[in-house]
Design an enzyme around this catalytic site. Sequence first.
Site, PDB file in Angstrom:
ATOM      1  N   LYS A  66       1.829 -18.733   0.271  1.00  0.00           N
ATOM      2  CA  LYS A  66       2.924 -18.883  -0.693  1.00  0.00           C
ATOM      3  C   LYS A  66       3.912 -20.008  -0.352  1.00  0.00           C
ATOM      4  CE  LYS A  66       3.315 -14.298  -2.708  1.00  0.00           C
ATOM      5  NZ  LYS A  66       4.284 -13.249  -3.061  1.00  0.00           N
ATOM      6  N   ASP A 102       7.989 -13.721  -8.657  1.00  0.00           N
ATOM      7  CA  ASP A 102       8.337 -12.494  -7.924  1.00  0.00           C
ATOM      8  C   ASP A 102       9.743 -12.006  -8.266  1.00  0.00           C
ATOM      9  OD1 ASP A 102       5.909 -12.222  -6.607  1.00  0.00           O
ATOM     10  OD2 ASP A 102       6.538 -13.430  -4.898  1.00  0.00           O
ATOM     11  N   ARG A 151      14.560  -5.389  11.138  1.00  0.00           N
ATOM     12  CA  ARG A 151      14.192  -5.141  12.539  1.00  0.00           C
ATOM     13  C   ARG A 151      14.687  -6.288  13.406  1.00  0.00           C
ATOM     14  NH1 ARG A 151       7.860  -4.873  13.617  1.00  0.00           N
ATOM     15  NH2 ARG A 151       8.065  -6.974  12.754  1.00  0.00           N
TER      16      ARG A 151
END
Length: 273
Positions: A66, A102, A151
């Site tokens: 992408k 998207d 994270r």
Amino acid sequence: MGKSFAVIGDPIDHSLSPNIHSAAFRELNLDASYIAYRIPVGELEEGVEGLKKIKIDGFNITIPHKVEMMKYLNKMDESCSLIGAVNTVTNKDGILKGYNTDMDGFLEPFKKKKLIIENKKVLLLGAGGAARAIVAGFAKEKAKSITIANRTLQNAMNLSEFAKKIGLDANAMKIEDVKESSKDYDIIVNATSVGLKNEPSVISLEGINEKTIVYDIVYMPMNTDFIKKAKAKNAVIIFGYEMLLGQAVRAFEIWHGMEAPYNAMKKALLGGF
Ligand code: ATR
């Protein structure tokens, strides 16, 4: 001659895009075909040359190409330059133009269900490629604020800088610091890949209520642990398949210049589960 389309990526054999687009062609009696084409990392340039040689009319790009695909575009839609990644390409006589559907795909379920984003407080879990398109969507719809929890804190901080640049009130934190504060948000989105392998969700969702909108972008499995926890609290749920469908609908409209047959595409997608 019929038009031809493809999706490229690696792995690609489980892609649902051929089912979704083929169903749309059948529904509207379009003379067109759509195939999945595996292009490994490092072979994108040759792969794209191949697609141009067979005069492909358009293609979708998925993981891992992408971002790299941006190099091979001749033109870019604003959605593509803003997000810095491309998932849809049109080919007009060898001129490749890139789009990113998207963001619109992410927003589509909110529009369909008449759920308002403006002035809402958002918690976004994850700071990868998908999260970036989502941040752009929240900026477009004028969310009140966005907290990006990840994270790796540095990735959340980088995405938070992007969010600020495009007009959002943004901050970053480590995912374990979210704890019980889920009650402070109107909309909570999981944009990490956690759930794909049936893992427990990254936060507890203990503090949410039936007005909280909970959106998991993981679409396989459909009922992730994150979704199950949201259901237990009677929250408003948006499934990952709805975003997948939304981005395909938008790509269809770009390629064919007509309204996409939403229900036929949805049926084909859900039949693939
Ligand atoms: P995508 O294109 O789907 O966004 P990505 O760019 O690889 O994929 O991003 C994956 C996201 O899931 C990242 O936010 C990643 O966190 P890191 O930035 O710390 O890598 C997150 N993620 C992946 N595995 C995770 C795990 N086991 N626990 C928490 N977060 C995880």
